[in-house]
Design a protein around this motif. Structure first.
Motif, PDB file in Angstrom:
ATOM      1  N   ILE A 354       0.865  -1.013  -0.003  1.00 40.56           N
ATOM      2  CA  ILE A 354      -0.151  -0.023  -0.175  1.00 40.56           C
ATOM      3  C   ILE A 354       0.790   1.285  -0.154  1.00 40.56           C
ATOM      4  CG2 ILE A 354      -1.729   1.232   1.125  1.00 40.56           C
ATOM      5  CD1 ILE A 354      -2.481  -1.476   2.724  1.00 40.56           C
ATOM      6  N   PRO A 355       1.038   2.141  -1.011  1.00 42.42           N
ATOM      7  CA  PRO A 355       1.789   2.965  -1.061  1.00 42.42           C
ATOM      8  C   PRO A 355       1.802   3.911  -0.010  1.00 42.42           C
ATOM      9  CG  PRO A 355       0.848   2.609  -3.226  1.00 42.42           C
ATOM     10  CD  PRO A 355       0.039   2.002  -2.072  1.00 42.42           C
ATOM     11  N   ASP A 356       0.929   4.427   0.782  1.00 45.28           N
ATOM     12  CA  ASP A 356       0.920   5.283   1.783  1.00 45.28           C
ATOM     13  C   ASP A 356       1.392   4.705   2.976  1.00 45.28           C
ATOM     14  OD1 ASP A 356      -0.149   7.746   0.893  1.00 45.28           O
ATOM     15  OD2 ASP A 356      -2.188   7.445   1.664  1.00 45.28           O
ATOM     16  N   LYS A 357       1.561   3.511   3.276  1.00 46.22           N
ATOM     17  CA  LYS A 357       2.103   2.760   4.365  1.00 46.22           C
ATOM     18  C   LYS A 357       3.626   2.981   4.575  1.00 46.22           C
ATOM     19  CE  LYS A 357       3.046  -0.507   7.402  1.00 46.22           C
ATOM     20  NZ  LYS A 357       4.598  -0.539   7.831  1.00 46.22           N
ATOM     21  N   PRO A 358       4.586   2.891   3.666  1.00 49.70           N
ATOM     22  CA  PRO A 358       5.611   2.764   3.864  1.00 49.70           C
ATOM     23  C   PRO A 358       6.108   4.359   4.245  1.00 49.70           C
ATOM     24  CG  PRO A 358       5.547   1.465   2.154  1.00 49.70           C
ATOM     25  CD  PRO A 358       4.329   1.983   2.507  1.00 49.70           C
ATOM     26  N   VAL A 374     -17.199  -7.538  -5.114  1.00 49.98           N
ATOM     27  CA  VAL A 374     -15.978  -8.184  -5.798  1.00 49.98           C
ATOM     28  C   VAL A 374     -15.130  -8.801  -4.730  1.00 49.98           C
ATOM     29  CG1 VAL A 374     -13.839  -7.897  -7.419  1.00 49.98           C
ATOM     30  CG2 VAL A 374     -16.087  -6.328  -7.604  1.00 49.98           C
ATOM     31  N   PRO A 375     -15.103 -10.068  -4.581  1.00 48.07           N
ATOM     32  CA  PRO A 375     -14.526 -10.812  -3.683  1.00 48.07           C
ATOM     33  C   PRO A 375     -12.956 -10.622  -3.180  1.00 48.07           C
ATOM     34  CG  PRO A 375     -16.181 -12.389  -4.362  1.00 48.07           C
ATOM     35  CD  PRO A 375     -16.068 -11.107  -5.218  1.00 48.07           C
ATOM     36  N   GLU A 376     -12.268 -10.415  -4.600  1.00 44.69           N
ATOM     37  CA  GLU A 376     -10.705 -10.144  -4.377  1.00 44.69           C
ATOM     38  C   GLU A 376     -10.471  -8.924  -4.507  1.00 44.69           C
ATOM     39  OE1 GLU A 376     -12.444 -13.651  -6.408  1.00 44.69           O
ATOM     40  OE2 GLU A 376     -12.641 -11.774  -6.996  1.00 44.69           O
ATOM     41  N   ALA A 377     -11.349  -7.899  -4.181  1.00 40.62           N
ATOM     42  CA  ALA A 377     -10.845  -6.418  -4.139  1.00 40.62           C
ATOM     43  C   ALA A 377     -11.149  -5.961  -2.756  1.00 40.62           C
ATOM     44  CB  ALA A 377     -11.694  -5.845  -5.027  1.00 40.62           C
ATOM     45  N   LEU A 378     -10.179  -4.905  -2.035  1.00 42.92           N
ATOM     46  CA  LEU A 378     -10.270  -4.296  -0.992  1.00 42.92           C
ATOM     47  C   LEU A 378     -10.090  -2.837  -1.284  1.00 42.92           C
ATOM     48  CD1 LEU A 378      -8.058  -6.888  -0.862  1.00 42.92           C
ATOM     49  CD2 LEU A 378      -8.147  -6.339   1.469  1.00 42.92           C
ATOM     50  N   PHE A 379     -10.356  -2.257  -0.326  1.00 48.61           N
ATOM     51  CA  PHE A 379     -10.067  -0.537  -0.099  1.00 48.61           C
ATOM     52  C   PHE A 379      -9.335  -0.388   1.292  1.00 48.61           C
ATOM     53  CE2 PHE A 379     -14.133  -0.933  -2.227  1.00 48.61           C
ATOM     54  CZ  PHE A 379     -13.992  -0.024  -3.308  1.00 48.61           C
ATOM     55  N   ALA A 380      -8.361   0.628   1.081  1.00 50.60           N
ATOM     56  CA  ALA A 380      -7.551   0.939   2.446  1.00 50.60           C
ATOM     57  C   ALA A 380      -7.505   2.408   2.098  1.00 50.60           C
ATOM     58  CB  ALA A 380      -6.218   0.144   2.417  1.00 50.60           C
ATOM     59  N   ARG A 387      -6.917   1.063  -3.470  1.00 56.27           N
ATOM     60  CA  ARG A 387      -7.997  -0.002  -3.999  1.00 56.27           C
ATOM     61  C   ARG A 387      -7.021  -1.003  -4.706  1.00 56.27           C
ATOM     62  NH1 ARG A 387     -13.041  -2.133  -5.013  1.00 56.27           N
ATOM     63  NH2 ARG A 387     -13.249  -3.263  -7.215  1.00 56.27           N
ATOM     64  N   SER A 388      -7.208  -2.327  -4.398  1.00 59.70           N
ATOM     65  CA  SER A 388      -6.621  -3.333  -4.866  1.00 59.70           C
ATOM     66  C   SER A 388      -7.696  -4.426  -5.402  1.00 59.70           C
ATOM     67  CB  SER A 388      -5.871  -4.441  -3.709  1.00 59.70           C
ATOM     68  OG  SER A 388      -5.408  -5.554  -4.194  1.00 59.70           O
ATOM     69  N   THR A 389      -7.404  -5.025  -6.465  1.00 56.80           N
ATOM     70  CA  THR A 389      -8.553  -6.092  -7.054  1.00 56.80           C
ATOM     71  C   THR A 389      -7.666  -7.493  -7.279  1.00 56.80           C
ATOM     72  OG1 THR A 389      -7.508  -5.332  -9.457  1.00 56.80           O
ATOM     73  CG2 THR A 389      -9.274  -4.443  -8.471  1.00 56.80           C
ATOM     74  N   ASP A 390      -6.517  -7.755  -6.393  1.00 58.85           N
ATOM     75  CA  ASP A 390      -5.988  -8.859  -6.471  1.00 58.85           C
ATOM     76  C   ASP A 390      -5.561  -9.410  -5.059  1.00 58.85           C
ATOM     77  OD1 ASP A 390      -3.706  -6.996  -6.111  1.00 58.85           O
ATOM     78  OD2 ASP A 390      -2.763  -7.654  -7.822  1.00 58.85           O
ATOM     79  N   GLU A 391      -6.688  -8.996  -4.144  1.00 55.66           N
ATOM     80  CA  GLU A 391      -6.352  -9.665  -2.746  1.00 55.66           C
ATOM     81  C   GLU A 391      -5.147  -9.027  -2.136  1.00 55.66           C
ATOM     82  OE1 GLU A 391      -6.515 -14.137  -3.151  1.00 55.66           O
ATOM     83  OE2 GLU A 391      -8.525 -13.811  -2.545  1.00 55.66           O
ATOM     84  N   GLY A 392      -4.876  -7.719  -2.454  1.00 59.99           N
ATOM     85  CA  GLY A 392      -3.908  -7.065  -1.729  1.00 59.99           C
ATOM     86  C   GLY A 392      -2.271  -6.969  -2.006  1.00 59.99           C
ATOM     87  N   ASP A 393      -2.392  -7.873  -3.399  1.00 56.90           N
ATOM     88  CA  ASP A 393      -0.888  -7.827  -3.704  1.00 56.90           C
ATOM     89  C   ASP A 393      -0.480  -6.573  -4.413  1.00 56.90           C
ATOM     90  OD1 ASP A 393      -0.541 -10.456  -2.918  1.00 56.90           O
ATOM     91  OD2 ASP A 393      -1.505 -11.301  -4.790  1.00 56.90           O
ATOM     92  N   SER A 394      -1.389  -5.806  -4.938  1.00 58.06           N
ATOM     93  CA  SER A 394      -1.062  -4.319  -5.877  1.00 58.06           C
ATOM     94  C   SER A 394      -2.128  -3.505  -5.504  1.00 58.06           C
ATOM     95  CB  SER A 394      -0.846  -4.529  -7.087  1.00 58.06           C
ATOM     96  OG  SER A 394      -1.886  -5.032  -8.139  1.00 58.06           O
ATOM     97  N   TRP A 395      -1.760  -2.235  -5.472  1.00 57.59           N
ATOM     98  CA  TRP A 395      -2.943  -1.194  -5.282  1.00 57.59           C
ATOM     99  C   TRP A 395      -2.783   0.121  -6.221  1.00 57.59           C
ATOM    100  CZ3 TRP A 395      -5.979  -1.678  -0.854  1.00 57.59           C
ATOM    101  CH2 TRP A 395      -5.525  -2.871   0.083  1.00 57.59           C
ATOM    102  N   TYR A 396      -3.930   0.679  -6.377  1.00 57.54           N
ATOM    103  CA  TYR A 396      -3.787   1.853  -7.134  1.00 57.54           C
ATOM    104  C   TYR A 396      -4.517   2.895  -6.425  1.00 57.54           C
ATOM    105  CZ  TYR A 396      -8.511   0.866  -8.828  1.00 57.54           C
ATOM    106  OH  TYR A 396      -9.821   0.379  -8.947  1.00 57.54           O
ATOM    107  N   ALA A 397      -4.639   4.318  -6.713  1.00 60.44           N
ATOM    108  CA  ALA A 397      -5.225   5.176  -5.972  1.00 60.44           C
ATOM    109  C   ALA A 397      -6.609   5.240  -6.478  1.00 60.44           C
ATOM    110  CB  ALA A 397      -4.399   6.405  -6.011  1.00 60.44           C
TER     111      ALA A 397
END
Length: 632
Positions: A354-358, A374-380, A387-397
């Motif tokens: 998650i880019p903001d985290k580090p 979308v079961p594979e998607a998350l918001f943070a 948002r991630s659409t691959d269970e948290g492996d990659s994220w976009y704003a």
């Protein structure tokens, strides 16, 4: 304030409060060793108060002018006159004549303690017929140990460099405790994040616990606040008890045990866990909770001891993949997100994806949420919405940072419209998008009167995506606001009617999934409910046998099927079944799983009454009911 029990803790009374503003934080109590009814209390604002009548009246006897942390008293002196020490922020004080006057141990002695010491914790080292040796544990330099052998007139540094506060940010203002073995002024125990001992007056310190192994059951927890000897403590039976962020642990012999040997955890059965957030699998089979300094905990429908802790740290938000209770997402502090595919036994670290985290652009307890559609998607949430659409492996704003650079504090998704997302921020901003592009609209900059306060939670009506409630870390009757038109206009629903909410922040809010006129909130003083959409509020009824979370901070409310779970910050979790309808059929005999549902109704009317709350409909199938108590 100060509370007193006259029956060994069964019941408690709050003692008269001499100054409510000053008595908000009473950090330490010290009973006088010889005068019955005399007790000292040190408050955070630096006032030292004394009572001579068991707490009925209090008198301020000394003002330290700084934050007060510690007070201790002993009559183990050469002439039996009690000495009193007071530890503060950047200062410490000593009275050698029972509190008549105090000497500043930083500026009022020949060689004082450092002026920039930070929090100072003190302890007496006593030996028969002699004046006490005094030890001081300083926040300075991640932990310094100092000693005076001449009544506080000269101080020498005994130890520095062990870093017993073990933190890049120096936790000495938070976890700092000190104890000296009676009769041996060279045997010292100091507690920070871990525990350390010295047998030579602090010259060398040896580490005696490892907080990273607490969850394995082999060591003490982190962040120590109090050390208490067994009443029958002797050198042959040196049992000590340690109070910390994990409850209470016991060492049978701190002088000889190792970091992972000799420890017994006494916290089992103590309902004191401080939960930040919780979540349940779709079928209610698994419950997760993120807890202060106890990571994320898993519960599999057992008894109150059926919790599993996979690691250490501060637990935060947790969630499940829809339809898959074995895929669990859990975070610790600063959005350190992890994913488990085996029901919470093992986790893969995702946080730095998650880019903001580090970059440190997230709150200490930062929100994330699994997409309902979308079961594979998350918001943070950080300064941006990710948002991630691959269970948290990659994220976009999904949303860039606000101009104010405020960080996200709450995320909620509509139950009926996939891309209707509501978010709240630490500065009070509330925003919404309803398009997958997405296009964001700020809902609090249109003169609607929402407070500029930390957004604690957001709830969306399960049947209406435009019906939204936002809670704030705000008192003065401004903690709960509702919009029925997607945020165009708002009304305060916490300060209405004959029975408004108490003057307290609201930490969490949720709709009943089957009757959206029923709304529940968690506050500093328990759970409150409304059946009329917020016009009137009432504390949840206490039924016989109920152990509900009254008069304690409720930090999160969530649903496990038809069970409402309250996650409290200090008393663990509680559950209840606020049923909209209860069914009874005398012909449903012998079924062990009777739950009052239409598919498995209760056999007796009495059972239905015990499970029904105010406003519940009870449907009774015709038949002959042989029972003493019918419907009342």
């Amino acid at each position: 304030g100060v509370f007193r029990s006259a029956d060994l803790g069964v019941t408690w009374e709050q003692l008269p409060n001499p100054n409510p503003a000053h008595f908000n934080y009473v950090n330490r109590l010290a009973p006088h060793p010889t005068i019955d009814g005399r007790l000292y209390a040190i408050t955070r604002d630096g006032g030292l108060y004394r009572t001579d009548d068991d707490g009925l009246t209090w008198t301020q006897v000394f003002n330290t002018t700084g934050w007060g942390f510690d007070v201790k008293i002993t009559d183990q002196t050469s002439d039996g006159t009690p000495w009193i020490v007071v530890g503060c922020d950047n200062s410490a004080f000593l009275s050698t004549h029972d509190g008549a006057t105090f000497t500043n141990l930083v500026t009022g002695v020949t060689t004082g303690l450092p002026a920039s010491a930070g929090r100072i914790e003190l302890a007496f080292g006593t030996s028969a017929g002699n004046d006490p040796v005094i030890y001081a544990s300083l926040e300075l330099n991640n932990g310094e140990l100092w000693r005076s052998t001449d009544g506080g007139d000269t101080w020498t540094q005994r130890n520095t460099g062990n870093n017993y506060f073990l933190s890049s940010v120096n936790q000495g203002a938070y976890d700092n405790t000190l104890w000296v073995e009676p009769g041996n002024t060279n045997r010292v125990v100091v507690g920070g994040i871990d525990l350390w001992v010295s047998t030579n007056g602090g010259t060398t310190l040896t580490r005696k616990s490892d907080w990273r192994d607490y969850h394995t059951g082999t060591s003490a927890h982190s962040d120590h606040h109090i050390i208490v000897p067994h009443p029958n403590y002797t050198t042959g039976s040196p049992v000590l008890f340690f109070g910390n962020d994990g409850g209470v642990q016991r060492s049978s012999n701190i002088w000889s045990n190792g970091q992972n040997t000799g420890w017994t955890n006494l916290a089992n059965g103590m309902g004191i866990t401080q939960f930040y957030h919780g979540a349940a699998a779709d079928d209610g089979s698994v419950i997760m909770g993120g807890a202060q300094d106890n990571s994320f905990l898993r519960y599999n429908n057992g008894n109150s001891e059926s919790w599993f802790q996979a690691m250490t740290g501060d637990g935060a938000y947790v969630d499940f993949k829809p339809g898959d209770p074995s895929t669990i997402y859990a975070s610790t502090q600063n959005l350190a997100l992890r994913r488990s595919r085996d029901g919470g036994n093992n986790y893969t670290y995702l946080g730095d994806n998650i880019p903001d985290k580090p970059l440190g652009n997230v709150l200490f307890i930062a929100p994330f949420k699994v997409d309902r559609f979308v079961p594979e998607a998350l918001f943070a949430g950080g300064k941006s919405i990710w948002r991630s659409t691959d269970e948290g492996d990659s994220w976009y704003a999904a949303r860039d940072s606000l101009t104010s650079r405020s960080r996200c504090s709450a995320i909620e998704q509509s139950h009926t419209v996939a891309w209707k997302i509501y978010v709240g921020y630490a500065n009070g901003t509330v925003s919404r998008t309803a398009t997958s592009t997405p296009t964001w609209i700020d809902l609090d900059d249109n003169g609607v009167g929402l407070p500029n306060s930390f957004v604690t939670d957001i709830a969306v009506n399960p049947n209406n995506s435009n019906d939204v409630i936002v809670s704030f870390d705000r008192s003065s009757g401004e903690a709960l606001w509702r919009s029925t038109n997607g945020g165009s206009t708002w009304s305060n629903i916490g300060d209405l009617g004959l029975m408004p909410l108490p003057d307290t922040p609201v930490h969490t809010v949720t709709f009943h999934p089957a009757n959206t006129s029923w709304i529940y909130v968690g506050t500093d003083v328990g759970v409150f409910a409304t059946e009329d959409g917020g016009t009137n509020w009432s504390r949840t009824t206490s039924y016989p046998g109920s152990e509900g979370p009254s008069n304690t901070m409720v930090s999160d409310l969530f649903w496990a099927e038809d069970r409402l779970i309250a996650a409290t910050f200090g008393r663990g979790m509680f559950s209840t079944r606020p049923l909209v309808a209860v069914y009874v059929d005398v012909a449903n005999a012998g079924s062990p799983g009777q739950d009052g549902s239409a598919a498995n109704p209760y056999q007796s009317i009495n059972q239905s009454q015990l499970s029904a709350g105010h406003g519940t409909n009870i449907t009774v199938e015709g038949g002959t009911y042989q029972e003493v108590n019918g419907l009342e």
